[in-house]
Design an enzyme around this catalytic site. Structure first.
Site, PDB file in Angstrom:
ATOM      1  N   GLN A  42      11.595 -54.375   4.877  1.00  0.00           N
ATOM      2  CA  GLN A  42      10.917 -53.085   4.755  1.00  0.00           C
ATOM      3  C   GLN A  42      10.797 -52.708   3.281  1.00  0.00           C
ATOM      4  O   GLN A  42      11.814 -52.518   2.588  1.00  0.00           O
ATOM      5  CB  GLN A  42      11.675 -51.980   5.495  1.00  0.00           C
ATOM      6  CG  GLN A  42      10.858 -50.692   5.516  1.00  0.00           C
ATOM      7  CD  GLN A  42      11.611 -49.518   6.100  1.00  0.00           C
ATOM      8  OE1 GLN A  42      12.638 -49.117   5.574  1.00  0.00           O
ATOM      9  NE2 GLN A  42      11.102 -48.959   7.168  1.00  0.00           N
ATOM     10  N   TYR A  61       8.864 -40.643   2.383  1.00  0.00           N
ATOM     11  CA  TYR A  61       9.122 -41.387   1.142  1.00  0.00           C
ATOM     12  C   TYR A  61       7.814 -41.529   0.361  1.00  0.00           C
ATOM     13  O   TYR A  61       6.781 -40.996   0.775  1.00  0.00           O
ATOM     14  CB  TYR A  61       9.766 -42.742   1.467  1.00  0.00           C
ATOM     15  CG  TYR A  61      11.150 -42.583   2.076  1.00  0.00           C
ATOM     16  CD1 TYR A  61      12.155 -41.900   1.394  1.00  0.00           C
ATOM     17  CD2 TYR A  61      11.441 -43.084   3.345  1.00  0.00           C
ATOM     18  CE1 TYR A  61      13.414 -41.734   1.963  1.00  0.00           C
ATOM     19  CE2 TYR A  61      12.705 -42.922   3.910  1.00  0.00           C
ATOM     20  CZ  TYR A  61      13.688 -42.245   3.217  1.00  0.00           C
ATOM     21  OH  TYR A  61      14.928 -42.070   3.764  1.00  0.00           O
ATOM     22  N   CYS A  97      24.603 -46.254  23.042  1.00  0.00           N
ATOM     23  CA  CYS A  97      24.559 -45.248  21.972  1.00  0.00           C
ATOM     24  C   CYS A  97      24.498 -43.894  22.661  1.00  0.00           C
ATOM     25  O   CYS A  97      23.716 -43.700  23.594  1.00  0.00           O
ATOM     26  CB  CYS A  97      23.320 -45.445  21.107  1.00  0.00           C
ATOM     27  SG  CYS A  97      22.989 -44.025  20.047  1.00  0.00           S
ATOM     28  N   CYS A 113      25.472 -39.402  19.104  1.00  0.00           N
ATOM     29  CA  CYS A 113      26.415 -38.470  18.468  1.00  0.00           C
ATOM     30  C   CYS A 113      26.169 -38.348  16.960  1.00  0.00           C
ATOM     31  O   CYS A 113      26.527 -37.341  16.346  1.00  0.00           O
ATOM     32  CB  CYS A 113      27.849 -38.924  18.709  1.00  0.00           C
ATOM     33  SG  CYS A 113      28.229 -40.501  17.900  1.00  0.00           S
ATOM     34  N   CYS A 139      26.775 -43.114  12.133  1.00  0.00           N
ATOM     35  CA  CYS A 139      25.595 -43.706  11.500  1.00  0.00           C
ATOM     36  C   CYS A 139      24.828 -42.731  10.623  1.00  0.00           C
ATOM     37  O   CYS A 139      24.047 -43.166   9.781  1.00  0.00           O
ATOM     38  CB  CYS A 139      24.679 -44.292  12.572  1.00  0.00           C
ATOM     39  SG  CYS A 139      24.198 -43.111  13.824  1.00  0.00           S
ATOM     40  N   LYS A 170      25.788 -32.536  25.881  1.00  0.00           N
ATOM     41  CA  LYS A 170      26.858 -33.446  25.496  1.00  0.00           C
ATOM     42  C   LYS A 170      27.168 -34.470  26.599  1.00  0.00           C
ATOM     43  O   LYS A 170      28.128 -35.220  26.499  1.00  0.00           O
ATOM     44  CB  LYS A 170      28.141 -32.643  25.177  1.00  0.00           C
ATOM     45  CG  LYS A 170      28.029 -31.660  24.023  1.00  0.00           C
ATOM     46  CD  LYS A 170      27.927 -32.320  22.662  1.00  0.00           C
ATOM     47  CE  LYS A 170      29.099 -33.145  22.243  1.00  0.00           C
ATOM     48  NZ  LYS A 170      30.300 -32.398  21.925  1.00  0.00           N
TER      49      LYS A 170
HETATM   50 FE1  SF4 Z   1      24.820 -43.983  18.444  1.00  0.00          FE
HETATM   51 FE2  SF4 Z   1      25.297 -43.526  15.839  1.00  0.00          FE
HETATM   52 FE3  SF4 Z   1      26.821 -42.360  17.696  1.00  0.00          FE
HETATM   53 FE4  SF4 Z   1      26.954 -45.009  17.285  1.00  0.00          FE
HETATM   54  S1  SF4 Z   1      27.529 -43.387  15.823  1.00  0.00           S
HETATM   55  S2  SF4 Z   1      26.899 -43.956  19.257  1.00  0.00           S
HETATM   56  S3  SF4 Z   1      24.842 -45.487  16.807  1.00  0.00           S
HETATM   57  S4  SF4 Z   1      24.631 -42.065  17.361  1.00  0.00           S
END
Ligand code: SF4
Length: 647
Positions: free
Chosen positions: A105, A175, A344, A347, A351, A433
């Site tokens: 990318q 960007y 996933c 949350c 990340c 949640k």
């Molecule tokens: Fe998903 Fe990020 Fe939570 Fe992992 S940390 S479960 S990738 S949202």
């Protein structure tokens, strides 16, 4: 083993000369895992190759700098010099050996960065600051624009030379390329601004120059935001008008994302936003082009991906965070093995929420502690099988038990409640949640599959330990609500947030919540949104939900406002009364009254009496998670994963 009934996602597809074995894509995600000099690190290589191993058809590297001054994160993956080619060569070779294809990318942040990262004043089409980064950029001269176009083309040449299968121009998320394309950031009056042709000159020049450099067959993917979702930003209707022009310039596929930094909450939509929330934008773009279209945006379930393709809304599906949570998602899907997929849950803790710009260690994942540490955290069988007792069946206890059992230990897990999940059972109660239950289910299934002997409704005592004779004890007993010594705290109407979420408190009309951190705000959300209760929230700090990530926080506060929650900040609770509280607000006393319930959400304290009792009596004992020190679930699970590998 069953075989997946999903077929469409596993059909091959062609993007110009590149043939992909399936339609599952790992999109570019900033990891900060590159070496500090911008070369591909071993960790980054292993992280990406693990996704190829897991069966994804196309992997796209994270934002990759085409200019030495185009940095957006500290460990910025780069391709602005030939010295970067060897790292990409290794990556391409390893990816191809696993049957996947890999693209680079190409990226420049423009105004969406910081000068401490770029080493120079930021540059942009116009001297308008990004509302989030706030630094005033310098307007690029025409000579500089032409130089940047050349840098994009040179970067593409290097990608091709390295054996990478395609390039993706990052024209999304606000960007540099996107800044030129949007009236939101581009106020130029020369050939690079103004009308549609002017707004598209920079991207189309880049496409032409890349095409001249890499030849007619090399795939060029263009990523753009279907909608920018900021005042003056591009709408999906406007995006549809530019798609044919980009296609004419030489684009072979469109990757349709959403948002700019000013609407970041949509780029990385949290649990509050439904899965697949951006698919419609891909479907709209598809109406405007004959080229393949990639959909993206919280598409976590392969069954949803299949439907998107079947309905013709897109031709490929990006599963970004889903691939962080489980790199083997395609493989498991192909085997029809859904119960083994680590979902996933949106949350954002590992990340997104740890600030990428200052992060040293790279991103992680709450449900997948091996993410970004694929090699370091690979399982090694235990040298000798030991009898391991895990006390506590919350996420930390279950993860430690799972790992220890998979390594060959004989593992017993005791949980005092009648069901597994610990504090996650309560965390999953407030609005938006519920996806948390997916990780409880996953771990519950996995520990049983790994042979962990689970005992529910059993509180571990010294007697049980004496009978069981474990060599290793892992204490994962979590935490319980902190009851501070405030006058009136034993009053009849005083309850804890845990009591509320457990359903132990009868419906109330008006509630006063003391403590506006995550638990207090989410309990207020539950009472307001689900129970129809009028809530007043008191917080000592100037800001509520300080411990909640930005995207999640935005939607949480939005719901509190919709439910007319009254929020009082910078206020200390001096005393609780029969139906309210006496506050200290900047030295002034204020009385709140008329509440049916006073809900304490003032933090938690470790539960670890057992550890104190057996200290010194067990050869190997570990206290983990909140039982050691209350923290985020991300930290508790990561610690559990480490201990499981250590015993
Ligand atoms: Fe998903 Fe990020 Fe939570 Fe992992 S940390 S479960 S990738 S949202």
């Amino acid at each position: 083993m069953t075989i997946s009934s999903l077929t469409k996602i596993f059909e091959p597809i062609q993007i110009n000369s590149m043939e992909l074995k399936n339609r599952l894509v790992v999109p570019a995600m900033g990891t900060n895992l590159a070496n500090p000099d911008g070369t591909v690190s071993e960790r980054l290589n292993h992280y990406l190759v693990a996704r190829a191993d897991g069966g994804f058809g196309l992997i796209i590297t994270e934002i990759t700098a085409i200019s030495p001054y185009g940095k957006g994160i500290p460990n910025q993956l780069s391709i602005w010099d030939d010295k970067f080619i060897p790292g990409f060569k290794d990556l391409a070779k390893a990816t191809h050996a696993r049957g996947a294809k890999i693209a680079v990318q190409l990226y420049h942040p423009g105004r969406q960065s910081f000068s401490f990262l770029t080493g120079r004043t930021l540059v942009a089409p116009s001297a308008i600051p990004c509302p989030v980064c706030r630094e005033i950029p310098r307007e690029l001269s025409v000579e500089e624009i032409l130089e940047l176009e050349e840098q994009f083309a040179e970067a593409a040449r290097r990608a091709k030379e390295a054996g990478m299968d395609a390039i993706e121009i990052h024209g999304a998320h606000g960007y540099l390329v996107a800044q030129f394309m949007s009236g939101h950031a581009n106020h130029r009056s020369d050939a690079y601004g103004g009308d549609l042709e002017g707004l598209l000159r920079f991207p189309t020049d880049i496409i032409h120059k890349i095409r001249e450099t890499v030849g007619p067959d090399y795939p060029i993917v263009f990523r753009l935001s279907g909608e920018e979702r900021v005042a003056g930003g591009r709408t999906i209707q406007e995006t549809k008008t530019i798609i044919p022009l980009l296609e004419q310039a030489g684009v072979n596929a469109f990757h349709v994302s959403i948002g700019v930094y000013g609407s970041f909450r949509y780029i990385v939509a949290p649990m509050a936003i439904p899965p697949g929330y951006n698919v419609n934008a891909a479907a709209e773009v598809k109406k405007a082009t004959s080229m393949p279209v990639i959909a993206v945006g919280r598409i976590n379930d392969p069954r949803m991906a299949e439907e998107i393709l079947k309905e013709g809304q897109a031709d490929l599906v990006s599963m970004g965070r889903a691939s962080l949570a489980d790199p083997e998602l395609p493989k498991k899907t192909a085997e029809g093995n859904y119960e083994d997929i680590r979902w996933c849950i949106g949350c954002n803790q590992g990340c997104i929420d740890r600030p990428l710009h200052s992060r040293k260690a790279g991103i992680s994942c709450l449900v997948n502690p091996s993410m970004g540490k694929e090699r370091e955290m690979a399982f090694t069988p235990a040298s000798r099988s030991k009898k391991v007792l895990v006390v506590g069946g919350g996420p930390g206890g279950m993860e430690a038990a799972r790992v220890a059992a998979l390594r060959g230990h004989e593992v017993y897990l005791y949980e005092k409640e009648e069901k597994l999940g610990g504090q996650f059972n309560l965390a999953a109660v407030p609005p938006c949640k519920q996806e948390i239950t997916k990780i409880i289910n996953y771990l519950s299934v996995q520990i049983k599959k790994a042979g962990v002997k689970v005992a529910l409704g059993k509180k571990v005592t010294e007697k049980i330990i004496h009978e069981l004779q474990p060599e290793v004890v892992i204490i994962a007993t979590g935490a319980s609500p902190l009851i501070p010594e405030i006058p009136g705290v034993r009053g009849e109407r005083v309850v804890t947030a845990h009591d509320v979420l457990r359903g132990k408190v009868p419906p109330v009309r008006r509630a006063l919540i003391v403590g506006g951190g995550m638990v207090g705000c989410e309990t207020a959300d539950f009472l307001g949104e689900i129970m129809g209760c009028r809530v007043t929230l008191v917080e000592a700090l100037p800001r509520v939900a300080q411990d909640v990530g930005d995207a999640t926080r935005y939607f949480l506060l939005q719901r509190l406002a919709q439910n007319k929650a009254s929020i009082i900040t910078s206020a200390l609770v001096k005393q609780l009364t029969n139906d309210g509280a006496i506050l200290d607000r900047n030295g002034e006393e204020e009385t709140l009254s008329g509440f049916d319930a006073i809900v304490l959400a003032m933090g938690v304290a470790p539960v670890n009496e057992l550890a104190v009792k057996i200290q010194g009596k067990i050869k190997e004992m570990y206290v983990i998670g909140d039982a050691k020190q209350p923290r985020k679930a991300l930290d508790a699970i990561a610690e559990a994963a480490e201990i499981g590998r250590k015993v």
